[in-house]
Every structure is written in structure tokens, then in C-alpha cells.
Design a protein around this motif. Structure first.
Motif, mmCIF file in Angstrom:
data_model
loop_
_atom_site.group_PDB
_atom_site.id
_atom_site.type_symbol
_atom_site.label_atom_id
_atom_site.label_comp_id
_atom_site.label_asym_id
_atom_site.label_seq_id
_atom_site.Cartn_x
_atom_site.Cartn_y
_atom_site.Cartn_z
ATOM 1 N N HIS A 68 -8.166 39.794 -18.226
ATOM 2 C CA HIS A 68 -7.247 39.754 -17.092
ATOM 3 C C HIS A 68 -7.891 40.524 -15.946
ATOM 4 O O HIS A 68 -7.757 41.748 -15.851
ATOM 5 C CB HIS A 68 -5.899 40.359 -17.461
ATOM 6 C CG HIS A 68 -4.882 40.208 -16.375
ATOM 7 N ND1 HIS A 68 -3.553 40.079 -16.629
ATOM 8 C CD2 HIS A 68 -4.982 40.155 -15.030
ATOM 9 C CE1 HIS A 68 -2.888 39.966 -15.479
ATOM 10 N NE2 HIS A 68 -3.756 40.018 -14.495
ATOM 11 N N PRO A 69 -8.607 39.808 -15.048
ATOM 12 C CA PRO A 69 -9.307 40.467 -13.949
ATOM 13 C C PRO A 69 -8.437 40.594 -12.701
ATOM 14 O O PRO A 69 -7.791 39.647 -12.271
ATOM 15 C CB PRO A 69 -10.484 39.519 -13.684
ATOM 16 C CG PRO A 69 -9.936 38.164 -14.028
ATOM 17 C CD PRO A 69 -8.959 38.390 -15.156
ATOM 18 N N CYS A 70 -8.427 41.781 -12.109
ATOM 19 C CA CYS A 70 -7.654 42.042 -10.895
ATOM 20 C C CYS A 70 -8.540 42.672 -9.830
ATOM 21 O O CYS A 70 -9.564 43.283 -10.136
ATOM 22 C CB CYS A 70 -6.515 43.022 -11.192
ATOM 23 S SG CYS A 70 -5.339 42.473 -12.428
ATOM 24 N N VAL A 71 -8.113 42.519 -8.589
ATOM 25 C CA VAL A 71 -8.738 43.233 -7.476
ATOM 26 C C VAL A 71 -7.668 44.063 -6.790
ATOM 27 O O VAL A 71 -6.476 43.746 -6.844
ATOM 28 C CB VAL A 71 -9.426 42.293 -6.454
ATOM 29 C CG1 VAL A 71 -10.584 41.552 -7.098
ATOM 30 C CG2 VAL A 71 -8.451 41.318 -5.841
ATOM 31 N N ILE A 72 -8.112 45.130 -6.152
ATOM 32 C CA ILE A 72 -7.238 45.994 -5.366
ATOM 33 C C ILE A 72 -7.672 45.834 -3.920
ATOM 34 O O ILE A 72 -8.848 46.028 -3.597
ATOM 35 C CB ILE A 72 -7.373 47.469 -5.806
ATOM 36 C CG1 ILE A 72 -7.142 47.598 -7.307
ATOM 37 C CG2 ILE A 72 -6.405 48.349 -5.006
ATOM 38 C CD1 ILE A 72 -7.599 48.926 -7.877
ATOM 39 N N GLU A 73 -6.725 45.469 -3.069
ATOM 40 C CA GLU A 73 -7.027 45.254 -1.657
ATOM 41 C C GLU A 73 -6.312 46.301 -0.805
ATOM 42 O O GLU A 73 -5.195 46.704 -1.117
ATOM 43 C CB GLU A 73 -6.530 43.888 -1.203
ATOM 44 C CG GLU A 73 -7.214 42.724 -1.872
ATOM 45 C CD GLU A 73 -6.641 41.391 -1.442
ATOM 46 O OE1 GLU A 73 -7.444 40.465 -1.238
ATOM 47 O OE2 GLU A 73 -5.407 41.273 -1.315
ATOM 48 N N ASP A 74 -6.983 46.693 0.292
ATOM 49 C CA ASP A 74 -6.316 47.576 1.246
ATOM 50 C C ASP A 74 -5.450 46.730 2.186
ATOM 51 O O ASP A 74 -5.342 45.511 2.021
ATOM 52 C CB ASP A 74 -7.325 48.446 2.000
ATOM 53 C CG ASP A 74 -8.271 47.674 2.908
ATOM 54 O OD1 ASP A 74 -8.039 46.471 3.194
ATOM 55 O OD2 ASP A 74 -9.263 48.283 3.353
ATOM 56 N N ALA A 75 -4.830 47.368 3.155
ATOM 57 C CA ALA A 75 -3.906 46.679 4.055
ATOM 58 C C ALA A 75 -4.561 45.556 4.842
ATOM 59 O O ALA A 75 -3.907 44.591 5.223
ATOM 60 C CB ALA A 75 -3.263 47.680 5.016
ATOM 61 N N SER A 76 -5.875 45.633 5.056
ATOM 62 C CA SER A 76 -6.579 44.585 5.797
ATOM 63 C C SER A 76 -7.068 43.454 4.891
ATOM 64 O O SER A 76 -7.667 42.501 5.374
ATOM 65 C CB SER A 76 -7.769 45.184 6.561
ATOM 66 O OG SER A 76 -8.771 45.601 5.643
#
Length: 172
Positions: A68-76
Motif C-alpha cells: 500500500h504505497p502512499c505519498v505525502i503532499e504539502d499544500a502546493s
């Protein structure tokens, strides 16, 4: 299943096939930082083709229910971290957790939020009953994150050098 937003500035979501360019930038910009804390990726990874192949593998394993691969994104929308459930084993009810946070985003609680997200996904989406993490002895920051999220340290030395890498576990 909707992915929860994190306080104010970050969002965790599943990895997508369209993430290749952003993922390559994230991994390249943070390569030295990551390699100071975890085993290095092969040099072939750091290319458009290498990242495309990596994403294809991750998404294939997601479809099989073993990753289960995820990414974490900032507000941009810029990738500032990754979090994964790896080696998901439905029969034993277990998986391994892994996460990496950009150097510029380290120390701001993102790893803790990412790990809590993985714990929630492990329980609600995958029905798992236990998680394991492997951390180098020198990586005190990651050990603190694991402890903060309820993981306990096993006294088991792993992978060659005694005491170099430690195993942490959590029962769900």
C-alpha cells in the motif's frame, strides 16, 4: 476510501501512476539525506525509467493486496514524504511499515502523522492485526516516531552487524 487531510498543510494519498516526475524530484533532492538514515536505493532508480518501473511495481502490488504505497503532499501538491505498508500478508494479518520524509520537512510531525495513517489503513482497509518496522540503531528520530505510535522494540539484531538494525512491532 477517502484519505484524511493532515493539519493545515499536508495530505496523504495513495501513489498514482502520474506521480513519476514529482516522485523522482523528491527522491533525487533527498537522496543524501535518506541514505544517511536508511539503505540506499540502486543508482538505476534515479531516472525517469527507474521511477516509472518502481511506480508500476508498487501499483501492481497494491492491486495484488501486498503493498500500500502512499505519498505525502504539502499544500502546493509537492511530495514531501512517502509512507508504505509493505509485504502485506493477509493470512498472517501482518505488514511492514516504511516512511521517508524530506529533509526540509523533517521534525515537523509528518512521520508521526504518516505512521498513524498507515496504522489506520492497516486496520480498516486491510484488516491487519500486527505491524513491524525495521530501523537502524542510529536513526533515533524514527525510533521516537515508532514509540510515539505505540510500537515496541524487539531485542532482535538483524541484517549482519549485531545491533545495527532493530525490529519494532505493534499489535492492532
Amino acid at each position: 476510501m477517502p484519505t484524511p487531510s493532515l493539519p493545515d498543510t499536508v495530505h496523504i494519498r495513495d501513489l498514482r501512476g502520474t506521480d513519476a516526475e514529482a516522485l523522482l524530484a523528491f527522491e533525487t533532492e533527498n537522496r543524501a539525506w535518506f541514505e544517511s538514515h536508511i539503505d540506499p536505493r540502486p543508482a538505476s532508480f534515479y531516472s525517469p525509467q527507474g521511477v516509472d518501473e518502481h511506480i508500476d511495481r508498487c501499483l501492481s502490488e497494491l492491486a495484488l493486496g501486498t503493498w500500500h504505497p502512499c505519498v505525502i503532499e504539502d499544500a502546493s501538491g509537492r511530495i514531501v514524504g512517502r509512507a508504505n505498508l509493505k509485504q502485506i500478508d493477509a493470512q498472517s494479518g501482518t505488514a511492514e511499515v516504511g516512511y521517508r520524509i524530506a529533509e526540509t520537512a523533517a521534525g515537523k510531525g509528518l512521520a508521526t502523522q504518516a505512521l498513524r495513517h498507515l496504522i489506520q489503513q492497516a486496520h480498516s482497509r486491510w484488516g491487519l492485526t500486527g505491524l513491524v518496522a525495521y530501523v537502524f540503531e542510529e536513526n533515533r528520530g524514527s525510533q521516537k516516531v515508532l514509540a510515539r505510535c505505540g510500537f515496541g522494540r524487539d531485542r532482535l539484531a538483524l541484517h549482519g552487524e549485531p545491533g545495527r538494525e532493530r525490529r519494532f512491532t505493534l499489535s492492532l
